[in-house]
Motif scaffolding. Structure first.
Motif, mmCIF file in Angstrom:
data_model
loop_
_atom_site.group_PDB
_atom_site.id
_atom_site.type_symbol
_atom_site.label_atom_id
_atom_site.label_comp_id
_atom_site.label_asym_id
_atom_site.label_seq_id
_atom_site.Cartn_x
_atom_site.Cartn_y
_atom_site.Cartn_z
ATOM 1 N N LEU A 77 11.602 2.044 -0.777
ATOM 2 C CA LEU A 77 10.912 0.754 -0.803
ATOM 3 C C LEU A 77 11.752 -0.362 -0.205
ATOM 4 O O LEU A 77 11.240 -1.228 0.513
ATOM 5 C CB LEU A 77 10.550 0.418 -2.255
ATOM 6 N N CYS A 78 13.046 -0.372 -0.498
ATOM 7 C CA CYS A 78 13.912 -1.496 -0.119
ATOM 8 C C CYS A 78 14.844 -1.112 1.018
ATOM 9 O O CYS A 78 15.520 -0.079 0.950
ATOM 10 C CB CYS A 78 14.747 -1.957 -1.307
ATOM 11 N N ASP A 79 14.888 -1.931 2.028
ATOM 12 C CA ASP A 79 15.823 -1.730 3.126
ATOM 13 C C ASP A 79 17.148 -2.379 2.743
ATOM 14 O O ASP A 79 17.544 -3.407 3.271
ATOM 15 C CB ASP A 79 15.274 -2.343 4.412
ATOM 16 N N ALA A 80 17.814 -1.751 1.784
ATOM 17 C CA ALA A 80 19.080 -2.259 1.260
ATOM 18 C C ALA A 80 20.047 -1.089 1.165
ATOM 19 O O ALA A 80 19.627 0.071 1.212
ATOM 20 C CB ALA A 80 18.866 -2.884 -0.121
ATOM 21 N N PRO A 81 21.344 -1.342 1.064
ATOM 22 C CA PRO A 81 22.308 -0.243 0.972
ATOM 23 C C PRO A 81 21.953 0.751 -0.122
ATOM 24 O O PRO A 81 21.452 0.381 -1.188
ATOM 25 C CB PRO A 81 23.623 -0.971 0.655
ATOM 26 N N LEU A 82 22.210 2.037 0.135
ATOM 27 C CA LEU A 82 21.937 3.100 -0.825
ATOM 28 C C LEU A 82 22.628 2.852 -2.161
ATOM 29 O O LEU A 82 22.201 3.364 -3.197
ATOM 30 C CB LEU A 82 22.409 4.441 -0.260
ATOM 31 N N ALA A 102 7.841 -0.453 -7.257
ATOM 32 C CA ALA A 102 6.495 -0.518 -6.688
ATOM 33 C C ALA A 102 5.428 -0.789 -7.733
ATOM 34 O O ALA A 102 4.420 -1.425 -7.454
ATOM 35 C CB ALA A 102 6.174 0.775 -5.945
ATOM 36 N N THR A 103 5.640 -0.278 -8.951
ATOM 37 C CA THR A 103 4.643 -0.453 -10.004
ATOM 38 C C THR A 103 5.192 -1.172 -11.232
ATOM 39 O O THR A 103 4.422 -1.646 -12.062
ATOM 40 C CB THR A 103 4.095 0.913 -10.452
ATOM 41 N N GLY A 104 6.505 -1.221 -11.363
ATOM 42 C CA GLY A 104 7.095 -1.773 -12.570
ATOM 43 C C GLY A 104 7.111 -0.782 -13.708
ATOM 44 O O GLY A 104 7.514 -1.108 -14.822
ATOM 45 N N ASN A 105 6.699 0.457 -13.444
ATOM 46 C CA ASN A 105 6.663 1.491 -14.480
ATOM 47 C C ASN A 105 8.002 2.212 -14.550
ATOM 48 O O ASN A 105 8.772 2.230 -13.592
ATOM 49 C CB ASN A 105 5.551 2.503 -14.189
ATOM 50 N N MET A 106 8.240 2.835 -15.697
ATOM 51 C CA MET A 106 9.453 3.616 -15.885
ATOM 52 C C MET A 106 9.182 5.068 -15.511
ATOM 53 O O MET A 106 8.159 5.648 -15.895
ATOM 54 C CB MET A 106 9.926 3.522 -17.339
ATOM 55 N N VAL A 107 10.089 5.663 -14.753
ATOM 56 C CA VAL A 107 9.990 7.057 -14.324
ATOM 57 C C VAL A 107 11.347 7.714 -14.564
ATOM 58 O O VAL A 107 12.256 7.098 -15.126
ATOM 59 C CB VAL A 107 9.601 7.145 -12.831
ATOM 60 N N THR A 108 11.507 8.958 -14.146
ATOM 61 C CA THR A 108 12.822 9.578 -14.266
ATOM 62 C C THR A 108 13.802 8.852 -13.341
ATOM 63 O O THR A 108 13.403 8.231 -12.352
ATOM 64 C CB THR A 108 12.790 11.067 -13.879
ATOM 65 N N GLU A 127 0.811 -1.221 0.000
ATOM 66 C CA GLU A 127 0.000 0.000 0.000
ATOM 67 C C GLU A 127 0.846 1.274 0.000
ATOM 68 O O GLU A 127 0.650 2.164 -0.845
ATOM 69 C CB GLU A 127 -0.925 0.003 1.217
ATOM 70 N N GLU A 128 1.787 1.373 0.926
ATOM 71 C CA GLU A 128 2.578 2.600 1.006
ATOM 72 C C GLU A 128 3.500 2.746 -0.196
ATOM 73 O O GLU A 128 3.759 3.863 -0.652
ATOM 74 C CB GLU A 128 3.383 2.625 2.302
ATOM 75 N N ALA A 129 3.989 1.615 -0.717
ATOM 76 C CA ALA A 129 4.861 1.667 -1.883
ATOM 77 C C ALA A 129 4.105 2.206 -3.090
ATOM 78 O O ALA A 129 4.617 3.043 -3.850
ATOM 79 C CB ALA A 129 5.414 0.278 -2.175
ATOM 80 N N VAL A 130 2.887 1.729 -3.291
ATOM 81 C CA VAL A 130 2.079 2.183 -4.423
ATOM 82 C C VAL A 130 1.703 3.651 -4.257
ATOM 83 O O VAL A 130 1.721 4.416 -5.225
ATOM 84 C CB VAL A 130 0.822 1.312 -4.574
ATOM 85 N N ARG A 131 1.375 4.057 -3.021
ATOM 86 C CA ARG A 131 1.049 5.467 -2.781
ATOM 87 C C ARG A 131 2.224 6.368 -3.123
ATOM 88 O O ARG A 131 2.060 7.423 -3.763
ATOM 89 C CB ARG A 131 0.647 5.668 -1.322
ATOM 90 N N LEU A 132 3.409 5.965 -2.703
ATOM 91 C CA LEU A 132 4.597 6.752 -3.019
ATOM 92 C C LEU A 132 4.851 6.771 -4.514
ATOM 93 O O LEU A 132 5.171 7.817 -5.095
ATOM 94 C CB LEU A 132 5.819 6.186 -2.288
ATOM 95 N N ALA A 133 4.678 5.620 -5.173
ATOM 96 C CA ALA A 133 4.893 5.544 -6.614
ATOM 97 C C ALA A 133 3.933 6.463 -7.363
ATOM 98 O O ALA A 133 4.329 7.177 -8.301
ATOM 99 C CB ALA A 133 4.713 4.100 -7.090
ATOM 100 N N GLU A 134 2.683 6.465 -6.955
ATOM 101 C CA GLU A 134 1.696 7.333 -7.600
ATOM 102 C C GLU A 134 2.071 8.803 -7.416
ATOM 103 O O GLU A 134 1.903 9.614 -8.331
ATOM 104 C CB GLU A 134 0.309 7.063 -7.022
#
Length: 264
Positions: free
Chosen positions: A81-86, A64-70, A42-49
């Motif tokens: 979204l991911c708790d991984a190294p920057l 979060a959506t599989g869409n291409m953005v800048t 839910e929060e991932a999609v909200r942020l993506a939108e």
């Protein structure tokens, strides 16, 4: 250690043996798995939108959506979204932005992972690894490196970075790296150096001159990582794409165009 850091910044993919490159790829596959596992949360999609509402050129993928953005939006969204190294979201966005391939991605990730390891448990290990990875991905020269470091570090409170602050840092790393490719006057960009205390932390951790101390020492189980990726990506992306991702990551140095690899 300053000379060693310069070597990491300029490293290219043949710096690693076949076994070491397999470890780099497996680390990257683990990162992709964590990204797909959060897809459609839910929060991932909200942020993506929210990010997609800004529009812009399609440059990099938002998990979060599989869409291409800048690329800047992808770095921010994927870091949140991911708790991984920057290192991962920033470098991946930089590579996609430049339409580079798997060899460049492997080199930048390997250099960043090594730097992160060499700082041990230092609170800024993750950030320095990301700085080196981004510098490597953009092929920054010495002046570009000083612009990247100065722009990202100047006036920034760098302790306990988490949540959206961490995501915004990934965004800034991508933008600063892109700017640092070009020549700028002193009035437009900050110049800076890696703090001496950071260099000392690397020296205390290991004084070995080789580039691949960490990558060589990794003991990863490929079968377990691939099985985990399949489980994380199940029902998040089409089943045939799961195997395609696995094959593409493990043959990453042969991919001529990373963005095409990530597009549906």
């Amino acid at each position: 250690m300053q000379e060693w850091l310069e070597r990491a910044r300029q490293a290219v993919w043949p710096e690693w043996s076949y076994e070491e490159m397999i470890n780099i790829k497996l680390c990257f596959l683990q990162y992709l798995g964590t990204g797909f596992a959060q897809k459609e949360a839910e929060e991932a999609v909200r942020l993506a939108e929210h990010l997609e509402a800004f529009g812009g050129e399609e440059q990099a993928m938002l998990f979060a959506t599989g869409n291409m953005v800048t690329a800047a939006q992808a770095a921010l969204g994927n870091a949140a979204l991911c708790d991984a190294p920057l290192l991962y979201p920033a470098v991946l966005a930089a590579i996609e932005l430049q339409n580079k391939g798997g060899k460049e991605l492997t080199a930048a990730l390997g250099a960043g992972l090594e730097v992160t390891y060499r700082m041990g448990d230092h609170p800024q290990a993750e950030l320095l690894g990301a700085l080196i990875g981004v510098a490597n991905a953009f092929e920054l020269d010495e002046d570009g490196w000083s612009v990247l470091v100065g722009t990202v570090l100047h006036g920034r409170h760098l302790t306990a970075v988490s949540g959206m602050s961490r995501a915004l840092l990934a965004h800034d790393l991508l933008l600063a790296g892109s700017l640092a490719r070009d020549e700028w006057g002193e009035g437009m960009t900050e110049r800076g150096e890696v703090p001496a205390e950071w260099l000392q932390a690397m020296l205390v951790q290991t004084g070995e001159p080789g580039l691949n101390t960490f990558i060589r020492a990794l003991d990863l189980n490929a079968d377990e990582i691939i099985a985990e990726f399949r489980a994380q990506a199940a029902d998040k992306i089409p089943a045939p794409h799961i195997e395609y991702y696995i094959d593409a990551v493990m043959g990453m140095e042969d991919i001529c165009c990373v963005p095409l690899f990530f597009r549906r």
